[in-house]
Each structure stands twice: as structure tokens, then as C-alpha cells.
Design an enzyme around this catalytic site. Structure first.
Site, PDB file in Angstrom:
ATOM      1  CB  THR A  15      -0.893  -0.004   1.273  1.00  0.00           C
ATOM      2  OG1 THR A  15      -1.759  -1.128   1.184  1.00  0.00           O
ATOM      3  CG2 THR A  15      -1.707   1.258   1.414  1.00  0.00           C
ATOM      4  CG  ASP A  60      -1.678  -6.758  -2.522  1.00  0.00           C
ATOM      5  OD1 ASP A  60      -1.502  -7.511  -1.538  1.00  0.00           O
ATOM      6  OD2 ASP A  60      -2.565  -5.902  -2.550  1.00  0.00           O
ATOM      7  CB  SER A  61       2.724  -8.287   0.842  1.00  0.00           C
ATOM      8  OG  SER A  61       1.697  -8.233   1.782  1.00  0.00           O
ATOM      9  CB  THR A  92       0.522  -4.410   6.300  1.00  0.00           C
ATOM     10  OG1 THR A  92      -0.730  -4.344   5.616  1.00  0.00           O
ATOM     11  CG2 THR A  92       1.108  -3.020   6.432  1.00  0.00           C
ATOM     12  CG  ASP A  93      -2.512  -7.890   3.231  1.00  0.00           C
ATOM     13  OD1 ASP A  93      -2.895  -7.226   4.220  1.00  0.00           O
ATOM     14  OD2 ASP A  93      -3.063  -7.839   2.116  1.00  0.00           O
ATOM     15  CB  THR A 278      -1.299 -21.396  21.468  1.00  0.00           C
ATOM     16  OG1 THR A 278      -2.569 -21.036  21.991  1.00  0.00           O
ATOM     17  CG2 THR A 278      -0.345 -20.226  21.633  1.00  0.00           C
ATOM     18  CD  GLN A 279      -7.270 -22.221  17.065  1.00  0.00           C
ATOM     19  OE1 GLN A 279      -8.264 -21.627  17.487  1.00  0.00           O
ATOM     20  NE2 GLN A 279      -7.351 -23.375  16.435  1.00  0.00           N
TER      21      GLN A 279
HETATM   22  N1  ASP Z   1      -2.586  -5.649   0.435  1.00  0.00           N
HETATM   23  C1  ASP Z   1      -1.502  -4.774   0.850  1.00  0.00           C
HETATM   24  C2  ASP Z   1      -0.227  -5.569   0.855  1.00  0.00           C
HETATM   25  O1  ASP Z   1      -0.009  -6.327   1.757  1.00  0.00           O
HETATM   26  C3  ASP Z   1      -1.797  -4.190   2.186  1.00  0.00           C
HETATM   27  C4  ASP Z   1      -0.763  -3.238   2.718  1.00  0.00           C
HETATM   28  O2  ASP Z   1       0.282  -3.023   2.197  1.00  0.00           O
HETATM   29  O3  ASP Z   1      -1.047  -2.669   3.784  1.00  0.00           O
HETATM   30  O4  ASP Z   1       0.557  -5.461  -0.044  1.00  0.00           O
END
Ligand code: ASP
Length: 358
Positions: A15, A60-61, A92-93, A278-279
């Protein structure tokens, strides 16, 4: 005057550098670098010099796989001697998976690697991208001689990479490190907790080694009420070598179901390494605590202790791709290799330790 530190930035996508299009946010080649050039703060004397190299295409990750982890590690290895620290700009994903994987793959790491990204792209007026990028660069510039591990910097906290997990889709504080304290906090000042960081590698020490991952077949399965053992059997089927079994509480699963136990025993007898995590976000899967845990341990399942599911999965890839036989993989899954787990020290467990009972 000491020369300004130099940081190498691997920009993978996410993102942070996306551009708004009629179809939604999309990564665009060169766009993040254009935006950074327009922001004078990135050239402030307090910010280290940095060079950026981009993935082509930017990702996109959600599309990342172990081959991409290897590409990042190789980009770092090639520039290792020429730079003081490394910043991986990432979506972030799956950032927690990549951070964990790099923490294992980069053997004999003696320089800092920080992953960061953002919840709002840098192009937006109100964003967390500029703060995350600038602060991560400044931490690398200021403390490069004293940090020697893979970390995540996000929303005012510096976390051990293999301890992080994504906990929020919408908050700026997207990551947490539920089982290990933050390595640093950023407010008016930058405050690193030096007791928490990994011990330094000797300098000059052995050269950085990159373990090539991508060949192993591993999987993850989350235990849930009503699960059919045949579902788990499908996950454990060849060619799978290792499985992260996300269990309840202290590592518990429906062990009174004979078919469930048969499926587990058959797999471990074939050499499949099943690691129990663990969950719950906080706490440890320790199979010595409850009868159900003992049953799993007797069937050959190994405790993942307080490892995140992300770290356990990345570690399975790493250990199998390093060529260890299953038995050794099982042993090493229970030992901290890069600060990813704590054994026996979890306060919540002390009162329940079976051998302490009279
Ligand atoms: N879908 C995006 C990614 O992981 C989300 C992000 O970067 O926050 O590339």
C-alpha cells in the site's frame, strides 16, 4: 566527522507506494521514488543516505511466496558490504511471514534489517507512510552498529521480526509482538531497549550466508470444533513435509477422537513434522501441560511454544530447505534459532507445570 551511514532499501510493493486508480489502489513502478524525491525531509541531514531498488513488478504482498523471500535476501547479500543497514519496504498483509523468514535465512547477520510499510499510501495527505519510512531510516542510521537482527518498524514500535503478527486491518498500529516486548519505542525520542535485542555478531565475523528456500512443501491447519479428521488427513498427505497445527490454548486438540489421532500418528510415522502452536495471540503451546497435549506429544507432535504461526511456518521452510532430516527439524523447531521462541519462561505456565504438581 564520521561519514553518513548508507542504507539500502528493497522496495517490494504494498500500500505504501500505491497510486489511486479508477480500479482501486495499485502499485506503480517508480511512483514511490518520485514521491520521496518531492519530500525535502528525506534529504534532511538527520536522515541517512539511501538507495532504493524496486521489485519488478511491484507486489501486493498477498502474492508473495518463498521465492520472493529469497529475492529479498539475495538483494541484501549482494549489497551487504556496501551498506550499513537494510530497509525492506513491504505490504502489511504478509510482512510478518517475510520478516520471520528473513530472520532464519540470513545466517550470521551482523547488520540491521528493518521491514516497514503503511496503512495509507504516501500519496495521501494524511498518511502513516512518511513517518514509518523516515523513522525506520533514522533508526537504521543512528543504531546500525548495535542492531543485528531482522525487525519490523511500524507505528512507533520497533519489534523483533519473527515475533510479529498483523493484528489490525484499519489501525495505524497494524502489528503486535504478543509474546516478546518491543525492542524500541518512538515518541519524542527514540528509545531502544538494549536488554531485548539479539547479542552482537563478531565483526568482522563469518560472511552473511543466505539459505535458499522455496523447495520444501509445508502447510498450516487451524483446528476447529467439528473438524473432520479426513480434512486434516488431506493436508498431511504427501508431498507435505511439515505442518503448523494451530491448536487451542496450551496446545490442545480433540485427542479423544481416535480417527484424529490415527491421522496424526500415520503422518508423523511417515516423517511429517507437525508443530503445535497456539491460536490465542498470547501464550505458549507446551504439550507437557495437559493430557490432551501429552497425547499429541506421544503421537509425535512437537511443541512450538510461543512461536507465532507465521514464524513456525517460515521456520519449517527454512529447516527443510536447509536439508535437515525430519527428526532434526522436529528438534530444532523447539529451540530458539533467532530469538523466535521462549521456552519454559512463560509466567502463565509456571503454576500449571505438571512436574511441579504434588
Ligand atoms: N494488500 C496490501 C499488501 O499487503 C496491504 C498493505 O500493504 O497494507 O501489499
Amino acid at each position: 566527522m564520521a561519514p553518513k551511514p548508507k542504507i539500502f532499501v528493497v522496495y517490494t510493493g504494498g500500500t505504501i507506494g500505491m497510486r489511486k486508480t479508477p480500479d482501486g489502489y495499485r502499485p506503480e513502478t517508480g511512483y514511490l521514488q518520485d514521491l520521496i524525491r518531492q519530500i525535502p525531509r528525506f534529504r534532511d541531514p538527520a536522515v541517512p543516505d539511501f538507495d532504493i531498488e524496486e521489485f519488478a513488478p511491484l507486489l501486493d504482498s498477498a502474492d508473495m511466496h518463498p521465492g520472493h523471500w529469497l529475492r529479498i535476501a539475495d538483494m541484501i547479500r549482494l549489497r551487504y558490504d556496501d551498506y550499513d543497514g537494510f530497509l525492506v519496504v513491504h505490504g502489511t498483509d504478509t510482512m510478518a511471514f517475510t520478516a520471520a523468514a528473513l530472520s532464519f535465512m540470513l545466517e550470521a547477520l551482523a547488520k540491521p534489517v528493518i521491514l516497514t510499510g503503511s496503512q495509507i499510501p504516501l500519496e495521501e495527505t494524511r498518511n502513516d507512510a512518511q513517518h514509518n519510512l523516515l523513522t525506520a531510516l533514522m533508526i537504521l542510521g543512528e543504531y546500525h552498529a548495535r542492531l543485528h537482527e531482522v525487525m519490523v518498524y511500524f507505528a512507533d514500535r520497533l519489534l523483533r521480526g519473527n515475533r510479529t503478527t498483523k493484528v489490525s486491518v484499519g489501525d495505524f498500529a497494524a502489528f503486535d509482538s504478543p509474546n516478546y516486548p518491543a525492542l524500541g519505542r518512538v515518541g519524542i525520542g527514540i528509545d531502544i531497549d538494549w536488554r531485548r535485542v539479539l547479542a552482537p555478531q563478531p565483526r568482522p565475523g563469518p560472511p552473511l550466508r543466505v539459505v535458499e528456500v522455496g523447495a520444501a512443501t509445508v502447510a498450516a491447519f487451524r483446528v476447529f470444533p467439528g473438524l473432520k479428521p479426513s480434512m486434516l488427513e488431506a493436508v498431511l498427505a504427501p508431498p507435505v513435509q511439515g505442518v503448523v497445527l494451530e491448536c487451542y490454548g496450551a496446545g490442545n486438540a480433540p485427542t479423544t477422537n481416535p480417527e484424529f489421532m490415527r491421522v496424526i500418528r500415520d503422518a508423523t510415522a511417515r516423517g511429517v513434522v507437525i508443530v503445535d502452536v497456539t491460536q490465542p495471540l498470547q501464550g505458549s503451546a507446551d504439550l507437557r501441560l495437559y493430557a490432551t497435549g501429552r497425547a499429541l506429544a506421544d503421537a509425535g507432535v512437537v511443541s512450538g511454544y510461543d512461536m507465532t504461526a507465521e514464524a513456525a511456518l517460515a521456520k519449517l521452510y527454512y529447516l527443510f530447505d536447509k536439508g535437515y532430516p525430519p527428526e532434526r527439524v522436529g528438534e530444532l523447531m523447539q529451540v530458539a534459532l533467532a530469538g523466535e521462541l521462549t521456552r519454559d519462561e512463560h509466567p502463565a505456565h509456571t503454576p500449571f507445570r505438571a512436574e511441579d504438581r504434588t
